[in-house]
Motif scaffolding. Structure first.
Motif, PDB file in Angstrom:
ATOM      1  N   GLN A  20      18.873  24.179  69.056  1.00 40.79           N
ATOM      2  CA  GLN A  20      18.589  25.455  69.802  1.00 40.79           C
ATOM      3  C   GLN A  20      18.378  25.548  69.391  1.00 40.79           C
ATOM      4  N   THR A  21      17.342  27.237  69.031  1.00 46.10           N
ATOM      5  CA  THR A  21      17.157  27.991  69.369  1.00 46.10           C
ATOM      6  C   THR A  21      17.549  29.091  69.574  1.00 46.10           C
ATOM      7  N   ALA A  22      17.370  30.601  69.342  1.00 43.62           N
ATOM      8  CA  ALA A  22      18.069  31.634  70.479  1.00 43.62           C
ATOM      9  C   ALA A  22      16.691  32.054  70.531  1.00 43.62           C
ATOM     10  N   THR A  23      17.472  32.436  72.243  1.00 39.36           N
ATOM     11  CA  THR A  23      16.131  32.887  72.843  1.00 39.36           C
ATOM     12  C   THR A  23      15.563  34.367  72.132  1.00 39.36           C
ATOM     13  N   PRO A  88       6.723  31.293  66.440  1.00 44.11           N
ATOM     14  CA  PRO A  88       8.327  31.439  66.900  1.00 44.11           C
ATOM     15  C   PRO A  88       8.547  30.092  67.275  1.00 44.11           C
ATOM     16  N   GLY A  89       7.500  28.949  67.175  1.00 48.36           N
ATOM     17  CA  GLY A  89       7.737  27.596  67.157  1.00 48.36           C
ATOM     18  C   GLY A  89       8.119  26.932  66.167  1.00 48.36           C
ATOM     19  N   GLU A  90       8.397  27.822  65.458  1.00 47.10           N
ATOM     20  CA  GLU A  90       9.046  27.759  63.425  1.00 47.10           C
ATOM     21  C   GLU A  90       9.862  28.462  63.467  1.00 47.10           C
ATOM     22  N   PRO A  91      10.963  28.465  64.423  1.00 47.34           N
ATOM     23  CA  PRO A  91      12.182  29.264  64.679  1.00 47.34           C
ATOM     24  C   PRO A  91      13.512  29.196  63.340  1.00 47.34           C
ATOM     25  N   GLU A  92      13.290  28.334  62.527  1.00 50.78           N
ATOM     26  CA  GLU A  92      14.431  28.744  62.279  1.00 50.78           C
ATOM     27  C   GLU A  92      14.916  29.868  61.439  1.00 50.78           C
ATOM     28  N   GLY A  93      13.953  30.601  61.209  1.00 55.28           N
ATOM     29  CA  GLY A  93      14.639  31.488  60.220  1.00 55.28           C
ATOM     30  C   GLY A  93      15.063  32.468  61.008  1.00 55.28           C
ATOM     31  N   ILE A  94      15.022  32.812  62.121  1.00 58.41           N
ATOM     32  CA  ILE A  94      15.587  33.365  63.234  1.00 58.41           C
ATOM     33  C   ILE A  94      17.132  33.165  63.779  1.00 58.41           C
ATOM     34  N   ASP A  95      16.903  31.890  63.628  1.00 62.83           N
ATOM     35  CA  ASP A  95      18.828  31.209  63.889  1.00 62.83           C
ATOM     36  C   ASP A  95      19.163  31.202  62.481  1.00 62.83           C
ATOM     37  N   ALA A  96      18.713  31.542  61.219  1.00 68.15           N
ATOM     38  CA  ALA A  96      19.194  31.188  59.956  1.00 68.15           C
ATOM     39  C   ALA A  96      19.782  33.027  59.589  1.00 68.15           C
ATOM     40  N   CYS A  97      18.681  34.236  60.015  1.00 63.40           N
ATOM     41  CA  CYS A  97      18.789  35.353  59.968  1.00 63.40           C
ATOM     42  C   CYS A  97      19.628  35.665  60.794  1.00 63.40           C
ATOM     43  N   MET A  98      20.322  35.332  61.622  1.00 63.86           N
ATOM     44  CA  MET A  98      21.194  35.947  62.955  1.00 63.86           C
ATOM     45  C   MET A  98      22.504  35.301  62.111  1.00 63.86           C
ATOM     46  N   HIS A 189       8.850  29.693  58.118  1.00 66.82           N
ATOM     47  CA  HIS A 189       8.165  28.867  58.476  1.00 66.82           C
ATOM     48  C   HIS A 189       8.468  27.512  58.788  1.00 66.82           C
ATOM     49  N   THR A 190       7.640  26.875  59.436  1.00 70.16           N
ATOM     50  CA  THR A 190       7.962  25.458  59.622  1.00 70.16           C
ATOM     51  C   THR A 190       6.606  25.323  59.108  1.00 70.16           C
ATOM     52  N   ARG A 292      18.229  28.872  56.036  1.00 74.36           N
ATOM     53  CA  ARG A 292      19.470  29.764  54.651  1.00 74.36           C
ATOM     54  C   ARG A 292      19.338  29.704  53.828  1.00 74.36           C
ATOM     55  N   THR A 293      19.638  28.990  53.235  1.00 72.59           N
ATOM     56  CA  THR A 293      19.767  28.313  52.120  1.00 72.59           C
ATOM     57  C   THR A 293      18.819  29.328  51.114  1.00 72.59           C
ATOM     58  N   LEU A 294      17.353  28.215  51.394  1.00 67.23           N
ATOM     59  CA  LEU A 294      16.585  29.572  50.340  1.00 67.23           C
ATOM     60  C   LEU A 294      16.750  30.508  50.428  1.00 67.23           C
TER      61      LEU A 294
END
Length: 567
Positions: A20-23, A88-98, A189-190, A292-294
């Motif tokens: 799941q990714t954050a809204t 926002p359909g590529e949301p890994e960075g959103i969750d990793a940054c949080m 991005h994804t 997050r590692t990157l």
């Protein structure tokens, strides 16, 4: 981090099943809570609004609690910028940054490791798209359960909007980026495309195009350290899989990051940019972990080598102010490939049940590892000798304001002036792509004729000297031939239209007289007739040639590029 702290500030991704990714609302509430509880670590603020009127936020993290931008710049503090959620359909960075910002707030050792580096971030850039939440807008992607949409409120892809700035978001970004002037940027991005073994791939600013000492440093020092660091932390990373043919087996090439893209835009400001692309078919948990590692690997390198990066950037800016020869177009150097060890899967082609073609698939049960060609060099394909300054008529205010958003120093003329032997481009021809592209009819091909002309300027027109650090942004937007010039994006389209017309039955006699009075027109017309015998039966074509190429009814502004070069 203690267990209590971890439980006190979990991200929505961590609280769920890691799929799941954050809204947008959850993300903003999360940062507001952190900023309230850790005011000496995190400064949180709204920096603008989107086209749908949704707030766009940014955060600043420092180890010593100094957040004032001007004070940080006086101290020459290095700035690392992490942009997330442009798609926002590529949301890994959103969750990793949080999670990363949470750890800065709750782990003193992690915060202290920043040293004097500023961690600057936009948690969700495309807020309109993040609110357009669904499960099906990325048909080839595995997870998360639901996610945002690529387009913003005006159905624009914001990673094509950095130069043209049709969106309010891009206008906000231009001003924000310019104000902070980051040394290194990571925009998350994804990827789409081929199937292969690694979870993370990376698009850096193309080193040849970045140029000067920065490009060499990126290729020889920074990229090897990043790839090595990712290997050591269990996330082996490949250059972005930009196939030269249908599959990676035949080799891959560096992605040409034009200024419409985030990393290409960053290069105009002599900022080293990275666009990590996790692989769409890998589990979402792996994509978040590798992202997050990157970010951390690039951040750690930036902290360790900040002084050298800053010095190289100062040299690049100073060099731009003195530069005369400017590359405008680039092409891949296919004659000088490097070798890249790559882990892929066997490409399988079978008859399609939907049509008469052979469908491509990848068999993960047949992995391979081998050296493939890697075309990581680019060559200049066109260049220009820049003038000392450009003259922009005040009528072209959309162009002038974009220069201002990007920190370009402008001089308003206080009185009318005449400039003799100014460099003026006449547009000989343009070829535009067949359909609309991000709200514009983009000009893929431009043919120019250069002339020395006398230019009459009015008080209020703008002179832009190239003796300034922002010279690269100026040249690559104002030279019409450059990849992403304002001309190519259609900012000057009205000069391509002839405003006066003619009536055939009246103009026929005028055309005869013009051919008698203008020998050059007559010679050109005779050649045109030889080249176009099929058009001689069309009065509009015949008379149109004479009308367009004759001097009697010439419109000086027609096909004249309004921005002149001054020496």
């Amino acid at each position: 981090m203690t267990a209590t702290q971890d439980n006190a500030y979990p991200t929505p991704y961590e609280s769920g099943n890691h799929d799941q990714t954050a809204t947008w609302a959850e993300c903003i509430a999360f940062y507001e809570r952190l900023a309230g509880h850790f005011p000496t670590v995190l400064r949180w603020a709204q920096i603008g609004v989107s086209d749908n009127g949704i707030p766009i936020h940014a955060g600043v993290v420092t180890a010593d609690g100094e957040f004032d931008r001007e004070a940080l710049q006086r101290q020459r503090r290095p700035v690392f910028f992490n942009n997330n959620g442009i798609h926002p359909g590529e949301p890994e960075g959103i969750d990793a940054c949080m999670a990363l910002v949470r750890d800065f707030c709750t782990q003193p050792d992690r915060l202290a490791a920043l040293g004097n580096t500023v961690f600057l971030f936009i948690p969700v850039y495309n807020v309109d798209g993040c609110l357009n939440r669904q499960t099906t807008s990325r048909p080839n992607q595995q997870g998360p359960e639901s996610f945002g949409f690529r387009g913003n409120g005006r159905h624009l892809d914001l990673n094509r909007d950095f130069i043209k700035c049709d969106s309010l978001a891009a206008q906000v970004f231009n001003r924000f980026f310019t104000a902070w002037d980051p040394d290194v940027m990571v925009d998350t991005h994804t990827s789409n495309g081929a199937d292969y073994a690694c979870t993370m791939t990376l698009i850096p600013t193309q080193p040849d195009k970045l140029g000067a000492g920065l490009g060499q440093f990126l290729r020889e020092r920074m990229l090897p350290a990043i790839y090595g660091g990712m290997d050591q932390r269990g996330w082996p990373t490949s250059p972005y899989v930009n196939c030269v043919a249908e599959t990676p087996d035949d080799g891959i090439a560096d992605f040409l990051d034009l200024p419409r893209f985030s990393t290409g835009y960053a290069a105009l400001h002599h900022t080293i940019g990275f666009m990590p692309e996790t692989h769409m078919l890998k589990p979402y948990a792996d994509r978040v972990a590798s992202m997050r590692t990157l970010v951390e690997v690039v951040l750690d390198f930036t902290v360790a080598r900040a002084a050298q990066i800053q010095e190289l950037r100062r040299e690049a800016k100073a060099g731009a102010a003195r530069q005369v020869h400017w590359p405008l177009l680039w092409k891949s150097d296919l004659g000088r490939p490097a070798s890249l060890r790559f882990k892929g899967y066997r490409a399988v082609r079978t008859p399609s049940s939907l049509g008469t073609y052979q469908r491509l698939s990848y068999d993960r049960n047949q992995p391979w590892e081998k050296d493939i060609p890697y075309f990581d060099r680019y060559l200049e394909d066109a260049s220009a000798t820049a003038p000392k300054a450009y003259l922009i008529p005040q009528a072209w205010r959309e162009v002038i304001e974009r220069l201002q958003w990007n920190g370009v120093t402008l001089e308003r003329l206080t009185q009318d002036q005449v400039f003799h032997s100014a460099r003026v481009y006449r547009i000989q021809s343009v070829v535009s792509r067949a359909g609309p592209y991000e709200g514009h009819m983009f000009h893929d091909e431009v043919v120019l004729v250069t002339r020395a002309e006398t230019v009459h300027a009015r008080a209020g027109d703008v002179r832009v000297s190239l003796d300034q650090p922002k010279a690269r942004y100026v040249v690559e937007t104002l030279e019409p031939e450059a990849h992403d010039s304002f001309f190519r994006w259609g900012f000057f389209n009205s000069v391509l239209e002839k405003k006066a017309g003619f009536s055939d039955y009246v103009f026929e006699d005028t055309a005869h007289q013009m051919l008698e009075d203008e020998p050059l027109l007559k010679a050109g017309f005779e050649q045109w007739k030889q080249d176009n015998p099929d058009k001689l039966s069309d009065p509009q074509a015949v008379l149109g040639y004479i009308f367009a190429h004759g001097q009697r009814h010439a419109e000086p502004e027609w096909r004249r590029y309004p921005v002149a070069g001054l020496n």
